[in-house]
Design an enzyme around this catalytic site. Sequence first.
Site, PDB file in Angstrom:
ATOM      1  NE  ARG A 105      -2.414  -1.188   3.538  1.00  0.00           N
ATOM      2  CZ  ARG A 105      -1.879  -0.403   4.462  1.00  0.00           C
ATOM      3  NH1 ARG A 105      -1.935   0.921   4.324  1.00  0.00           N
ATOM      4  NH2 ARG A 105      -1.294  -0.892   5.518  1.00  0.00           N
ATOM      5  CE1 TYR A 244       2.021  -7.238  -4.151  1.00  0.00           C
ATOM      6  CE2 TYR A 244       1.006  -6.286  -2.213  1.00  0.00           C
ATOM      7  CZ  TYR A 244       1.753  -7.291  -2.807  1.00  0.00           C
ATOM      8  OH  TYR A 244       2.205  -8.342  -2.049  1.00  0.00           O
ATOM      9  CE  LYS A 253      -6.480  -3.638   4.494  1.00  0.00           C
ATOM     10  NZ  LYS A 253      -6.604  -4.021   5.885  1.00  0.00           N
ATOM     11  CG  HIS A 273      -7.282  -3.058  10.026  1.00  0.00           C
ATOM     12  ND1 HIS A 273      -5.993  -2.595  10.166  1.00  0.00           N
ATOM     13  CD2 HIS A 273      -7.215  -4.081   9.146  1.00  0.00           C
ATOM     14  CE1 HIS A 273      -5.178  -3.325   9.411  1.00  0.00           C
ATOM     15  NE2 HIS A 273      -5.892  -4.232   8.784  1.00  0.00           N
ATOM     16  CB  SER A 295      -0.905  -3.576   8.110  1.00  0.00           C
ATOM     17  OG  SER A 295      -2.030  -2.779   7.815  1.00  0.00           O
ATOM     18  CB  CYS A 297       0.311  -6.443  14.076  1.00  0.00           C
ATOM     19  SG  CYS A 297       1.443  -5.098  13.729  1.00  0.00           S
ATOM     20  CB  THR A 300      -3.756 -14.001   9.193  1.00  0.00           C
ATOM     21  OG1 THR A 300      -4.125 -12.896   8.371  1.00  0.00           O
ATOM     22  CG2 THR A 300      -4.080 -15.298   8.469  1.00  0.00           C
ATOM     23  CG  ASN A 301      -0.814 -16.559  14.718  1.00  0.00           C
ATOM     24  OD1 ASN A 301      -0.552 -17.688  14.355  1.00  0.00           O
ATOM     25  ND2 ASN A 301      -0.765 -16.174  15.980  1.00  0.00           N
ATOM     26  CG  ASP A 320      -7.601  -7.170   6.700  1.00  0.00           C
ATOM     27  OD1 ASP A 320      -6.663  -6.947   7.486  1.00  0.00           O
ATOM     28  OD2 ASP A 320      -7.831  -6.453   5.704  1.00  0.00           O
ATOM     29  NE  ARG A 412      -0.071  -8.595   2.604  1.00  0.00           N
ATOM     30  CZ  ARG A 412      -0.668  -8.182   3.718  1.00  0.00           C
ATOM     31  NH1 ARG A 412      -1.771  -8.759   4.152  1.00  0.00           N
ATOM     32  NH2 ARG A 412      -0.150  -7.198   4.428  1.00  0.00           N
ATOM     33  NE  ARG A 443       4.627  -6.651  13.720  1.00  0.00           N
ATOM     34  CZ  ARG A 443       5.222  -7.840  13.583  1.00  0.00           C
ATOM     35  NH1 ARG A 443       6.348  -8.106  14.219  1.00  0.00           N
ATOM     36  NH2 ARG A 443       4.706  -8.751  12.774  1.00  0.00           N
ATOM     37  CG  ASN A 540      -0.669 -15.239  20.938  1.00  0.00           C
ATOM     38  OD1 ASN A 540       0.214 -15.019  21.775  1.00  0.00           O
ATOM     39  ND2 ASN A 540      -0.540 -14.925  19.658  1.00  0.00           N
TER      40      ASN A 540
HETATM   41  P1  GTP Z   1      -2.769  -7.512   7.425  1.00  0.00           P
HETATM   42  O1  GTP Z   1      -3.259  -8.590   6.529  1.00  0.00           O
HETATM   43  O2  GTP Z   1      -1.588  -6.761   6.855  1.00  0.00           O
HETATM   44  O3  GTP Z   1      -3.800  -6.578   7.930  1.00  0.00           O
HETATM   45  O4  GTP Z   1      -2.086  -8.164   8.707  1.00  0.00           O
HETATM   46  P2  GTP Z   1      -2.381  -9.309   9.774  1.00  0.00           P
HETATM   47  O5  GTP Z   1      -2.548  -8.638  11.098  1.00  0.00           O
HETATM   48  O6  GTP Z   1      -3.436 -10.261   9.349  1.00  0.00           O
HETATM   49  O7  GTP Z   1      -0.982 -10.004   9.765  1.00  0.00           O
HETATM   50  P3  GTP Z   1      -0.578 -11.537   9.949  1.00  0.00           P
HETATM   51  O8  GTP Z   1      -1.458 -12.243  10.921  1.00  0.00           O
HETATM   52  O9  GTP Z   1      -0.506 -12.156   8.614  1.00  0.00           O
HETATM   53  O10 GTP Z   1       0.840 -11.391  10.648  1.00  0.00           O
HETATM   54  C1  GTP Z   1       2.003 -11.119   9.986  1.00  0.00           C
HETATM   55  C2  GTP Z   1       3.230 -11.431  10.807  1.00  0.00           C
HETATM   56  O11 GTP Z   1       2.992 -11.446  12.216  1.00  0.00           O
HETATM   57  C3  GTP Z   1       3.812 -12.769  10.439  1.00  0.00           C
HETATM   58  O12 GTP Z   1       5.147 -12.572  10.070  1.00  0.00           O
HETATM   59  C4  GTP Z   1       3.722 -13.581  11.714  1.00  0.00           C
HETATM   60  O13 GTP Z   1       4.826 -14.442  11.842  1.00  0.00           O
HETATM   61  C5  GTP Z   1       3.706 -12.519  12.804  1.00  0.00           C
HETATM   62  N1  GTP Z   1       2.981 -12.968  14.014  1.00  0.00           N
HETATM   63  C6  GTP Z   1       1.696 -13.376  14.075  1.00  0.00           C
HETATM   64  N2  GTP Z   1       1.349 -13.747  15.339  1.00  0.00           N
HETATM   65  C7  GTP Z   1       2.461 -13.559  16.100  1.00  0.00           C
HETATM   66  C8  GTP Z   1       2.752 -13.756  17.490  1.00  0.00           C
HETATM   67  O14 GTP Z   1       1.921 -14.165  18.298  1.00  0.00           O
HETATM   68  N3  GTP Z   1       4.019 -13.429  17.907  1.00  0.00           N
HETATM   69  C9  GTP Z   1       4.968 -12.968  17.051  1.00  0.00           C
HETATM   70  N4  GTP Z   1       6.170 -12.685  17.541  1.00  0.00           N
HETATM   71  N5  GTP Z   1       4.731 -12.768  15.728  1.00  0.00           N
HETATM   72  C10 GTP Z   1       3.500 -13.052  15.268  1.00  0.00           C
HETATM   73  C1  SPV Z   2      -3.119  -4.326   5.320  1.00  0.00           C
HETATM   74  O1  SPV Z   2      -2.124  -3.698   4.909  1.00  0.00           O
HETATM   75  O2  SPV Z   2      -3.687  -4.058   6.412  1.00  0.00           O
HETATM   76  C2  SPV Z   2      -3.658  -5.444   4.522  1.00  0.00           C
HETATM   77  C3  SPV Z   2      -3.069  -5.701   3.207  1.00  0.00           C
HETATM   78  O3  SPV Z   2      -4.593  -6.095   4.971  1.00  0.00           O
HETATM   79  S1  SPV Z   2      -3.702  -4.641   1.963  1.00  0.00           S
HETATM   80  O4  SPV Z   2      -4.944  -5.234   1.461  1.00  0.00           O
HETATM   81  O5  SPV Z   2      -2.715  -4.550   0.882  1.00  0.00           O
HETATM   82  O6  SPV Z   2      -3.986  -3.340   2.501  1.00  0.00           O
HETATM   83 MN    MN Z   3      -5.258  -5.377   6.976  1.00  0.00          MN
END
Ligand code: GTP
Ligand code: SPV
Ligand code: MN
Length: 633
Positions: A105, A244, A253, A273, A295, A297, A300-301, A320, A412, A443, A540
């Site tokens: 972005r 992208y 978004k 978000h 983003s 952070c 997804t996990n 998201d 991605r 973070r 977690n």
């Molecule tokens: P967007 O799609 O950009 O909005 O982000 P998101 O918040 O869905 O990000 P995602 O869950 O894909 O996390 C991206 C990064 O966070 C990855 O590199 C993971 O390894 C890291 N991550 C996720 N959960 C944890 C955690 O509990 N601890 C740590 N240290 N890193 C984490």
């Molecule tokens: C973010 O950056 O928070 C995302 C990826 O979820 S994007 O759709 O490129 O904004």
């Molecule tokens: Mn996002």
Amino acid sequence: MIVSLLERPTHTTTTSTYPTRVDSVGSRPDRASTTSLRIDAGLAAWIADVTALTQPSEVVWCDGSTAQWDQLTKLMVSQGTLIRLNPEWRPNSFLARSDPADVARVEDRTFICSNTEQDAGPTNNWRSPGDMKAELTPLFAGSMRGRTMYVVPFSMGPVGGALSQVGVQVTDSPYVVASMALMTRIGTSVLELISDETPWVPALHSVGAPLAPGAQDVAWPHNASKYIAHFPETREIWSFGSGYGGNALLGKKCFALRIASVMARDEGWMAEHMLLIRVTSPEGRSYHVAAAFPSACGKTNLAMLKPTIPGWTVETIGDDIVWMRPGQDGRLRAINPERGFFGVAPGTGIETNQTAVDTMWGNTIFTNVALRDDGDVWWEGLTPTPPSHLLDWQGNDWTPSSGTPAAHPNARFTVTADQCPSIAEDWEAPEGVVIDAILFGGRRPSTVPLVSQSKSWAHGVFVGATMASETTAAAAGAVGRLRHDPFAMLPFVGYNMADYFQHWLDMGDMLGEKAPPIFQVNWFRKDEGGSYIWPGFAENARVVEWIIRRLEGDVAARQTPVGGLPLVHELNVDGLGLSDTDVATLTDVDKAAWLAEADETQAYFDTLGANRMPATLLTELARLRAGLAKLPG
Ligand code: GTP
Ligand code: SPV
Ligand code: MN
């Protein structure tokens, strides 16, 4: 094993999005044979205007059929935009390599074009709607020459759902069409909904790379000059120059956060978000939790959490975006307006998120990951040991000794949510789920504890408003710099940030006693050596357990000026091997650090405009300071 798209499970029967075969390839509604489609006059007029302006060589209406998906992906493979992955490992899946100048972005090129600059506020780039359209119109003029213009009717939320919204994206990028097909509900069923009574969002997109007759195309066309422009009052999106992610998939978004946040302010709901999960305790009680993290952070996990502690389960609803609105019972109800995941690949692997890995078994578009010699994909963190040879995200030879990342840090995967093994069976319920708790995170290497509970809705809004997080590769620019990111919405609020804070407070007034409790979490606390103290990922679940036990009244909280903190013996850290010092660091309030934080908050609030900042948040700041002053030390 090759599994046809047609055999994939679907939870809805009413939508005619992929994988259901509906219509013929590239069918135009006016020539459609299977349905008698009536195109709304306003939509037809807009398409005519856009066609006259951008001058594409062909117009294709997207029906959402499997046949059209196959035709589009074949076309992109022949043009070099997509590489078909080895179907033995990854059926119906593709790798796209973007131009290295178009990988994330672009926040400095994102504009909120409200009538007044004050309404966009100090956190957004502003242009008047007239000026922006005057600046962009010459760029869009002829911008699709030599290319096909695709018309993509899409729904955010289940088609026809009470909380859903529709839009129509016009784009000259087939990659964007295929991605929209995975991320939203597209096609004929959406087109049928559009009439003069339906509000719909026109979303104009061009990569800004017209093709002269006979000229050779590139794999990833884009323009050095990029604009992601939003017109909140007229509910329009104009995006130019990037192909992208959030710059180009305009349902995400641009619509579901920036435009929707304005709709939500005007209509009394919330566009956030956030991820959305259902947590079930060992006693079989279920709770719905929404969590806002910036983003990359960890949304997804957490959305796909596989608890390590016995008896607990987590089901995925979204990763998201959530749209939330008070229901008839006065409680907050939420849906995930998306249909798929556009997830960060690096750091997502068999040790951190097996569920995500299983989700992308096939029918997936990967962007900017590395290519294995056997025609499958790889990225940092997918497996503990890298393959001995790869082509990196730019197509260059790569070995573990190369010294550069094989995948781009913002690489991605794009895949529909129904492939996720942990998806909730009713994740598409149009009425949504009742929210039991809201989490904020980011973070934060220091200061912010592992988990705390806000004292009240107003205190929770203060916590959201004062969120900060280290920047990530999700946006162009420096990575690892601590910045304010209120509610994880800094890049996504379509209006004045102080007014957005006020809207959160207003929603609390509307919900009254029925407002869900708010918690703050931080997985990213570091020790003096710079290592993460908390193991994170699946562990977690232990924090989720404490939060649910708080909802049930089973555990106490130590009241502090920053909120309610766990009693050390009530936080389940069994078997984690954390030292007493570690646990203390994760659950303590560092007075000096928090006083500095309060000063920093004051300075930040000052930048948001003294005349617009809600007095309630200034009162919360004064309370925090007064409380800290009374602490020993
Ligand atoms: P967007 O799609 O950009 O909005 O982000 P998101 O918040 O869905 O990000 P995602 O869950 O894909 O996390 C991206 C990064 O966070 C990855 O590199 C993971 O390894 C890291 N991550 C996720 N959960 C944890 C955690 O509990 N601890 C740590 N240290 N890193 C984490
Ligand atoms: C973010 O950056 O928070 C995302 C990826 O979820 S994007 O759709 O490129 O904004
Ligand atoms: Mn996002």
